[in-house]
Write an enzyme that holds these catalytic residues in place. Structure first.
Site, PDB file in Angstrom:
ATOM      1  N   SER A  50     -23.480  22.180  -1.340  1.00  0.00           N
ATOM      2  CA  SER A  50     -22.239  21.409  -1.337  1.00  0.00           C
ATOM      3  C   SER A  50     -21.979  20.782   0.021  1.00  0.00           C
ATOM      4  CB  SER A  50     -21.063  22.304  -1.740  1.00  0.00           C
ATOM      5  OG  SER A  50     -21.060  23.504  -0.985  1.00  0.00           O
ATOM      6  N   ASP A  88     -28.667  28.073  -0.188  1.00  0.00           N
ATOM      7  CA  ASP A  88     -29.087  27.330  -1.367  1.00  0.00           C
ATOM      8  C   ASP A  88     -30.445  26.669  -1.161  1.00  0.00           C
ATOM      9  OD1 ASP A  88     -27.221  27.668  -3.356  1.00  0.00           O
ATOM     10  OD2 ASP A  88     -26.008  25.942  -2.786  1.00  0.00           O
ATOM     11  N   LYS A 118     -30.459  31.096  -3.052  1.00  0.00           N
ATOM     12  CA  LYS A 118     -29.854  30.856  -4.361  1.00  0.00           C
ATOM     13  C   LYS A 118     -30.500  29.638  -4.991  1.00  0.00           C
ATOM     14  CE  LYS A 118     -25.596  29.127  -4.998  1.00  0.00           C
ATOM     15  NZ  LYS A 118     -25.876  27.944  -5.886  1.00  0.00           N
ATOM     16  N   GLU A 120     -30.683  27.289  -8.890  1.00  0.00           N
ATOM     17  CA  GLU A 120     -30.001  26.998 -10.143  1.00  0.00           C
ATOM     18  C   GLU A 120     -30.956  27.091 -11.325  1.00  0.00           C
ATOM     19  OE1 GLU A 120     -26.867  23.820  -8.087  1.00  0.00           O
ATOM     20  OE2 GLU A 120     -28.044  23.209  -9.837  1.00  0.00           O
ATOM     21  N   GLU A 186     -20.651  29.224 -13.090  1.00  0.00           N
ATOM     22  CA  GLU A 186     -19.798  28.094 -12.713  1.00  0.00           C
ATOM     23  C   GLU A 186     -19.288  27.345 -13.927  1.00  0.00           C
ATOM     24  OE1 GLU A 186     -19.579  24.135  -9.832  1.00  0.00           O
ATOM     25  OE2 GLU A 186     -21.296  25.484  -9.677  1.00  0.00           O
TER      26      GLU A 186
END
Length: 274
Positions: A50, A88, A118, A120, A186
């Site tokens: 982000s 991330d 991390k 996704e 999320e």
């Protein structure tokens, strides 16, 4: 268990052991000063991709690079003494193959000091998660709304409604079985988040999910009211620092234009009085 009382950095195993206990407190951070501010209060600091939107003004997380993540990871690492730092993996750094993921994850951890990465994805990333964990790289998973897949998801939509519900439950079980030490949920319905939390043996960390998750995470600039381009439904602003900062800048500009700043106490005399 919480960060309080630890003289060492928390580890992924410490976070995993918090399943069903005191909620895991997590925030994002991108700079050393912010990391220092939160270190005594959180269990896990996420150097999130982000950063691309919040700090660099990108329209999404897609354009974030390894170099950007390493730069901000190094900065955050300098500000932490106790909280676990998770970083991330940016878009394109792990999807090609488990081997590619290992090379980039190892680089991120070696160059930043992060305790975990991390990534996704659910069932389709289980093989990669298992590959990394078996080679000494702890993994935090991320399912539900996965921002790096925004183009295929058709926007930042709630996930897990209707027929999609079963897939997300399977995703959560797949990443847990693969060895992830926790999983971010999320933007999923609260009832689904509660069902997943009860079904899997690793902590769930919610963002736009449910208070029943094993922990919560927010983007720190959202939470502090520093990032104001938009405000998701799941964000609560615990401060309005953006407004305060703008007011301070306006006051500074007014004093400069009025020549009331710098005042005598802010400048230096030719000679020091004895």
């Amino acid at each position: 268990m919480s960060a309080t009382g630890f003289e060492r950095r928390l580890m992924p195993s410490d976070i995993q052991a918090m399943k069903g206990g005191a909620p895991v407190v997590c925030l994002t951070a991108y700079t050393t000063p912010m990391a220092r501010l939160m270190d005594d209060h959180v269990d896990l600091v996420l150097v999130g991709d982000s950063v691309g939107m919040v700090v660099h003004g990108l329209p999404s997380t897609i354009g974030v690079t390894m170099e950007m993540m390493i730069l901000h990871g190094q900065a955050v690492g300098r500000g932490l003494k106790r909280a676990l730092m998770v970083i991330d993996m940016p878009f394109g750094s792990y999807e090609e193959s488990p081997a590619q993921a290992f090379r980039n994850a190892a680089r991120l951890m070696a160059e930043t000091g992060a305790g975990a990465v991390k990534l996704e994805g659910g069932q389709h990333m289980a093989e990669t998660i298992r590959f990394l964990v078996q080679r000494g790289i702890p993994v935090m998973a991320h399912i539900g709304l996965t921002p790096q897949s925004v183009n295929t998801l058709g926007g930042y939509k709630v996930q897990g409604r209707g027929d999609d519900r079963a897939r997300l439950i399977a995703d959560a079980q797949a990443v847990a079985d693969a060895g992830a030490f926790s999983v971010v949920l999320e933007k999923v319905p609260a009832s689904l988040a509660d069902e997943i939390t009860a079904a899997i043996a690793i902590p769930t960390v919610g963002i736009g999910a449910s208070a029943g998750c094993d922990g919560q995470v927010l983007v720190v600039d959202d939470m502090l009211g520093l990032f104001t381009a938009f405000k998701p439904k799941f964000v609560k602003r615990f401060g309005n620092l953006g407004e305060e900062a703008e007011a301070a800048v306006a006051a500074y500009a007014a004093e400069v234009r009025a020549r009331s700043f710098p005042a005598p106490e802010h400048v230096f005399a030719d000679e020091v009085k004895k």
